[in-house]
Write a protein that holds these residues in place. Sequence first.
Motif, PDB file in Angstrom:
ATOM      1  N   ILE A 446       1.051  -1.500  -0.331  1.00  0.00           N
ATOM      2  CA  ILE A 446       0.203   0.086  -0.657  1.00  0.00           C
ATOM      3  C   ILE A 446       0.623   1.397  -0.107  1.00  0.00           C
ATOM      4  O   ILE A 446       1.265   2.067   1.156  1.00  0.00           O
ATOM      5  CB  ILE A 446      -0.907  -0.046   1.609  1.00  0.00           C
ATOM      6  N   GLN A 447       1.148   1.885  -0.839  1.00  0.00           N
ATOM      7  CA  GLN A 447       2.241   3.078  -1.345  1.00  0.00           C
ATOM      8  C   GLN A 447       1.408   4.023  -2.241  1.00  0.00           C
ATOM      9  O   GLN A 447       0.734   3.891  -3.433  1.00  0.00           O
ATOM     10  CB  GLN A 447       3.404   2.272  -2.087  1.00  0.00           C
ATOM     11  N   ASN A 448       2.053   4.897  -1.824  1.00  0.00           N
ATOM     12  CA  ASN A 448       0.885   6.232  -2.771  1.00  0.00           C
ATOM     13  C   ASN A 448       2.837   6.835  -2.829  1.00  0.00           C
ATOM     14  O   ASN A 448       3.810   7.981  -2.723  1.00  0.00           O
ATOM     15  CB  ASN A 448       0.847   7.251  -1.978  1.00  0.00           C
ATOM     16  N   LYS A 449       3.119   6.813  -4.494  1.00  0.00           N
ATOM     17  CA  LYS A 449       4.303   6.656  -5.223  1.00  0.00           C
ATOM     18  C   LYS A 449       3.857   7.935  -5.996  1.00  0.00           C
ATOM     19  O   LYS A 449       5.361   8.276  -6.672  1.00  0.00           O
ATOM     20  CB  LYS A 449       5.195   5.692  -6.230  1.00  0.00           C
ATOM     21  N   ILE A 450       3.051   8.263  -6.151  1.00  0.00           N
ATOM     22  CA  ILE A 450       3.028   9.523  -7.094  1.00  0.00           C
ATOM     23  C   ILE A 450       3.875  11.020  -6.997  1.00  0.00           C
ATOM     24  O   ILE A 450       3.483  11.729  -4.907  1.00  0.00           O
ATOM     25  CB  ILE A 450       1.280   9.382  -7.279  1.00  0.00           C
ATOM     26  N   GLN A 451       4.081  11.546  -7.711  1.00  0.00           N
ATOM     27  CA  GLN A 451       5.022  13.173  -7.094  1.00  0.00           C
ATOM     28  C   GLN A 451       4.909  13.982  -8.622  1.00  0.00           C
ATOM     29  O   GLN A 451       5.600  13.547  -9.534  1.00  0.00           O
ATOM     30  CB  GLN A 451       6.404  12.904  -6.684  1.00  0.00           C
ATOM     31  N   SER A 452       4.435  14.598  -8.362  1.00  0.00           N
ATOM     32  CA  SER A 452       3.176  15.453  -9.551  1.00  0.00           C
ATOM     33  C   SER A 452       3.308  16.918  -9.090  1.00  0.00           C
ATOM     34  O   SER A 452       2.717  17.521  -7.809  1.00  0.00           O
ATOM     35  CB  SER A 452       2.076  14.700  -9.651  1.00  0.00           C
ATOM     36  N   ILE A 486       3.448   5.414 -14.685  1.00  0.00           N
ATOM     37  CA  ILE A 486       4.406   4.594 -15.902  1.00  0.00           C
ATOM     38  C   ILE A 486       4.448   5.392 -17.114  1.00  0.00           C
ATOM     39  O   ILE A 486       3.294   7.089 -17.308  1.00  0.00           O
ATOM     40  CB  ILE A 486       3.513   3.323 -16.078  1.00  0.00           C
ATOM     41  N   TYR A 487       4.737   4.715 -18.064  1.00  0.00           N
ATOM     42  CA  TYR A 487       5.120   5.596 -19.528  1.00  0.00           C
ATOM     43  C   TYR A 487       4.252   4.554 -20.495  1.00  0.00           C
ATOM     44  O   TYR A 487       4.801   4.029 -20.551  1.00  0.00           O
ATOM     45  CB  TYR A 487       6.700   6.023 -19.485  1.00  0.00           C
ATOM     46  N   SER A 492       3.939  10.623 -19.925  1.00  0.00           N
ATOM     47  CA  SER A 492       3.663  10.017 -18.209  1.00  0.00           C
ATOM     48  C   SER A 492       2.424  10.035 -18.187  1.00  0.00           C
ATOM     49  O   SER A 492       2.041  10.819 -19.043  1.00  0.00           O
ATOM     50  CB  SER A 492       4.466  11.642 -17.637  1.00  0.00           C
ATOM     51  N   TYR A 493       1.736   9.006 -17.535  1.00  0.00           N
ATOM     52  CA  TYR A 493       0.696   8.514 -17.262  1.00  0.00           C
ATOM     53  C   TYR A 493       0.682   8.558 -15.224  1.00  0.00           C
ATOM     54  O   TYR A 493       1.749   7.778 -14.554  1.00  0.00           O
ATOM     55  CB  TYR A 493      -0.125   7.361 -18.044  1.00  0.00           C
ATOM     56  N   LEU A 494      -0.513   8.841 -14.542  1.00  0.00           N
ATOM     57  CA  LEU A 494      -0.229   8.430 -12.892  1.00  0.00           C
ATOM     58  C   LEU A 494      -1.673   7.506 -13.623  1.00  0.00           C
ATOM     59  O   LEU A 494      -2.997   7.215 -14.042  1.00  0.00           O
ATOM     60  CB  LEU A 494      -0.858   9.146 -12.461  1.00  0.00           C
ATOM     61  N   VAL A 495      -0.771   6.041 -12.342  1.00  0.00           N
ATOM     62  CA  VAL A 495      -1.651   5.402 -12.230  1.00  0.00           C
ATOM     63  C   VAL A 495      -2.402   4.849 -11.124  1.00  0.00           C
ATOM     64  O   VAL A 495      -1.466   5.491 -10.509  1.00  0.00           O
ATOM     65  CB  VAL A 495      -1.202   3.749 -13.081  1.00  0.00           C
ATOM     66  N   PHE A 496      -3.511   4.856 -10.693  1.00  0.00           N
ATOM     67  CA  PHE A 496      -3.904   4.457  -9.536  1.00  0.00           C
ATOM     68  C   PHE A 496      -5.243   3.124  -9.510  1.00  0.00           C
ATOM     69  O   PHE A 496      -5.700   2.657 -10.458  1.00  0.00           O
ATOM     70  CB  PHE A 496      -5.241   5.458  -8.769  1.00  0.00           C
ATOM     71  N   LEU A 566      -5.647   5.150 -15.244  1.00  0.00           N
ATOM     72  CA  LEU A 566      -4.351   6.317 -15.409  1.00  0.00           C
ATOM     73  C   LEU A 566      -5.169   6.919 -15.679  1.00  0.00           C
ATOM     74  O   LEU A 566      -6.217   7.687 -16.558  1.00  0.00           O
ATOM     75  CB  LEU A 566      -3.667   5.744 -16.738  1.00  0.00           C
ATOM     76  N   ILE A 567      -3.979   8.645 -15.046  1.00  0.00           N
ATOM     77  CA  ILE A 567      -4.953  10.121 -15.943  1.00  0.00           C
ATOM     78  C   ILE A 567      -3.221  10.322 -16.685  1.00  0.00           C
ATOM     79  O   ILE A 567      -2.151  10.172 -16.118  1.00  0.00           O
ATOM     80  CB  ILE A 567      -4.548  10.903 -14.164  1.00  0.00           C
ATOM     81  N   GLN A 568      -3.562  10.627 -18.318  1.00  0.00           N
ATOM     82  CA  GLN A 568      -2.702  11.476 -19.169  1.00  0.00           C
ATOM     83  C   GLN A 568      -1.978  12.773 -18.724  1.00  0.00           C
ATOM     84  O   GLN A 568      -2.797  13.475 -18.073  1.00  0.00           O
ATOM     85  CB  GLN A 568      -2.709  11.377 -19.866  1.00  0.00           C
ATOM     86  N   GLU A 569      -0.781  13.029 -18.546  1.00  0.00           N
ATOM     87  CA  GLU A 569      -0.011  14.069 -16.882  1.00  0.00           C
ATOM     88  C   GLU A 569      -1.187  15.263 -17.930  1.00  0.00           C
ATOM     89  O   GLU A 569      -1.129  16.851 -17.535  1.00  0.00           O
ATOM     90  CB  GLU A 569       0.399  14.274 -16.444  1.00  0.00           C
ATOM     91  N   ASP A 570      -0.163  15.939 -19.196  1.00  0.00           N
ATOM     92  CA  ASP A 570      -0.315  16.455 -20.361  1.00  0.00           C
ATOM     93  C   ASP A 570      -1.868  17.285 -20.554  1.00  0.00           C
ATOM     94  O   ASP A 570      -1.126  18.774 -20.652  1.00  0.00           O
ATOM     95  CB  ASP A 570       0.946  16.231 -21.339  1.00  0.00           C
ATOM     96  N   SER A 571      -2.684  16.149 -20.663  1.00  0.00           N
ATOM     97  CA  SER A 571      -3.951  16.223 -20.979  1.00  0.00           C
ATOM     98  C   SER A 571      -5.198  16.521 -20.032  1.00  0.00           C
ATOM     99  O   SER A 571      -5.882  16.710 -20.158  1.00  0.00           O
ATOM    100  CB  SER A 571      -4.334  15.733 -22.047  1.00  0.00           C
ATOM    101  N   TYR A 572      -4.752  15.923 -18.815  1.00  0.00           N
ATOM    102  CA  TYR A 572      -5.706  16.107 -17.773  1.00  0.00           C
ATOM    103  C   TYR A 572      -7.122  14.913 -17.795  1.00  0.00           C
ATOM    104  O   TYR A 572      -7.869  14.681 -16.992  1.00  0.00           O
ATOM    105  CB  TYR A 572      -5.918  17.350 -17.280  1.00  0.00           C
ATOM    106  N   PHE A 573      -6.167  13.923 -18.406  1.00  0.00           N
ATOM    107  CA  PHE A 573      -7.112  13.047 -18.831  1.00  0.00           C
ATOM    108  C   PHE A 573      -7.484  11.769 -18.000  1.00  0.00           C
ATOM    109  O   PHE A 573      -6.212  11.452 -18.550  1.00  0.00           O
ATOM    110  CB  PHE A 573      -7.144  12.988 -20.460  1.00  0.00           C
TER     111      PHE A 573
END
Length: 829
Positions: A446-452, A486-487, A492-496, A566-573
């Motif tokens: 159980i980890q939160n590895k997102i740094q954005s 992940i990429y 770049s995509y944020l995965v949760f 998945l969240i695409q960081e550039d398009s906020y999608f």
Amino acid sequence: MTIFILMILSFQLYAEEPTLIDPFQEYNSVNSSDKVNWYYTTEQIDPVQTSKELETGELDSKNWKKTIVPGNFFSQTNESTKISDVWFMFRFRLKEIPKFPHISLGLGTIDDREKTYLNGELIGETGIFNHEKPQGYDKIRIYAIDKSKLYVDKTNVILVRVQKFFPDYIGIEQDELAIGTESSVKGRILKTEYLKLGILGLYIATGGYFLFLFIRRRKEYENLYFGLFSILLIIYLVLRNQIKFDLGIDFWILKKIEYLLLPVLFPVFTHFIREFFKYKWNLLLKILDGISSSCFIVFLITNDINLMSIGFFYVVQSTWLLYSIWILYLLIKESLNKNLDAILILIGMCVINISITLDTLSNWYFIIFPRTFGYVFIIFVFNLATILANRFVRLNKEVEALNLSLEKKVLDRTESLNQTLQSVNELKVKQDGDYFLTSLLLNPLIQNKIQSDEFEVEFYISQKKKFEFKKKIHEIGGDICITDKIYLQGKSYLVFLNGDAMGKSIQGAGGALVLGVVFNAILNRSYFLNKKNISPELWLKNSFIELQSVFESFNCLMMVSIVLGLIQEDSYFLYYINGEHPSIALYRDGRASFMDYNYPLFKLGTPHNPKMPLVQTFRFEKDDALFIGSDGKDDLVLSQDETNREINMDENLFLRSLEKSKGNIEDLVRELEKIGEFSDDLSIMKIYLKNKTKTIPHVNREEIKQKVMNLFSQKKFKESILILSNYLALYPEEEEFLLFLSYAYKRSYEFKKSIDFGEKLLLRDPSNIKNLLNLTEVYISEGNLTRSIELLSVALQKEQTERQKVKLELLEKKLENKMNDSQLDNENE
């Protein structure tokens, strides 16, 4: 001949002698009898003139008719109920003036207002004639007689003018009519009334005693109900006592209070019996309580005493009958089981029911009988005192028997408990060790590895099972949250992932452990996919299918609901899959709402889960926050007792709490805790777009579409691919343009790319018939006949236009030819 007969009848009527009153008797009853005659007339008369005429012994047969007093005038005669005024007349003679100092006339209760005359002179009156409210229909009339106004050896005439209030009742109705000394006439009434007041003192003591018992023992509701019943009965009996007329309170107000008590008395008493023998509040009692409550509300609202009287006679007393039947059924049932308390209460109830029957028949004027309920209830009080004494004796005997062997029993019991406790402690230590080992394995997953710079992710996890190991508190459960980056395709995509494994404590933790290990393995492989051309939709699909295959091997013994995104960081999608998990909540501009209500997928591990999971999409705006949580946030225990537990069933409760907390996850948890107790593991993940540094350029959609259509018509597919690719990079949610791009690649003979975009669209919209036809054609051209057959079979099940039907027929033929060619190639080989 007719005249002769009338003369004889008139002579007989005139010859009838007035009643002879013994002046030396202290009490002379003047109720209708063989020796006492009462008469009535409905015509308006002058009491002075009429008295003079009657004093001479003349009796006009056309005006005066015999009647029976006391009783309801309409039930004693054939007169129309439209009559509102009636004159009653009674004549008597005295041989000499009584030597008693004070003489009174008692007329009982009269409905409703009345004026009484002796020899033409008014000696007493009650109420205001023609008034809209009742004046005193249950007041016993006693009027003093001036001895100087009495005649000796001459007819004395008593005239009583009565005016009704109720439409069907009028007359001198209840109790005994009498002439005698003031002490004898008033004494009978006052003696009875003061006796009732004495009984009220006993009721007050009884009611206070039972209420005191309830205060000391809050769980014994039978004491509360009986105490309330006694207090209410005290108020009712005071209102039925003649002393109420000395209080100076308006008669109408007293009657309204009396009527308000009537629908309440019997239900309260019934619930006392029910609680005493520990019976449930069944459907019959709920219906009867509902009827009684409705009558109480009607009585409270209305000012019409006539309506209240009708409601009491026909509705309230009917419910009393049903209450009594249920109570008797319960008591008989308990008595057959040799319950001594039930036998004693049954005896009292039988006496009370006889009393109620007599009072009811008297109220309905079937019989003339004094009200007895107030006296009979004292018998029931003695019954209850006996029951309490028996219970106290039984309790004392049990205590004495317990004290005799208490010390030995305590030692034996203590030893047994110590041995049991030691065994339990040993088992608990082993179990807590297993729990602790499992928590050690689960916690690193159980980890939160997102740094954005733009997105902020936080989550709250509280497992239901808490345990102590080595003097520290730990927890274990089936909820899990994982985030990472992940990429894919160079972006770049944020995965949760938020998951809720089936089962409590160790079972749920086992499912969460498997999910965490497998998903982290998928993430580790994905770190090396950044150069591979795999779309976010395909990555989600492959991940879901891999997880499904792992959990499906457990044969439904381990299942997990998830939201994977998945969240695409550039398009906020956002791209996400919901596998039978609670809907994602969107918090935007201070308002909360659910994003999805459909669950196209089942939990991981459910057999026959779709092979093509539905990928849903969403574009973030600045300050948007998504809240993803397990069903623990909804399964709140609102109330709980020994037998029942009320669980929240309103999913919108979470939205209201989210708005109150203003999107703060810790405040949200506190809001939920105020409402109820959590009954399951709880996990909530918050994904918040705090900074929107990139601006999405505005492009006119219709212009792009028209430009692409023009290029298609000119067969300039390469140019259209460039335009469509640039547009989809800005607006990936445009599913129609995905179809255009797949079509353009197909016409450019780049079948693999055409398949990629067609499959992306298929994951988002499985029912798009145009995409199904396009993909089928591409796969045929690519030579993948198996996939072509799958897609074609799906397309055949969808609704089609005429043009699409033609297209399907052509594809079927094309596929058939391909299959034949393939078969020939195999034979040649």
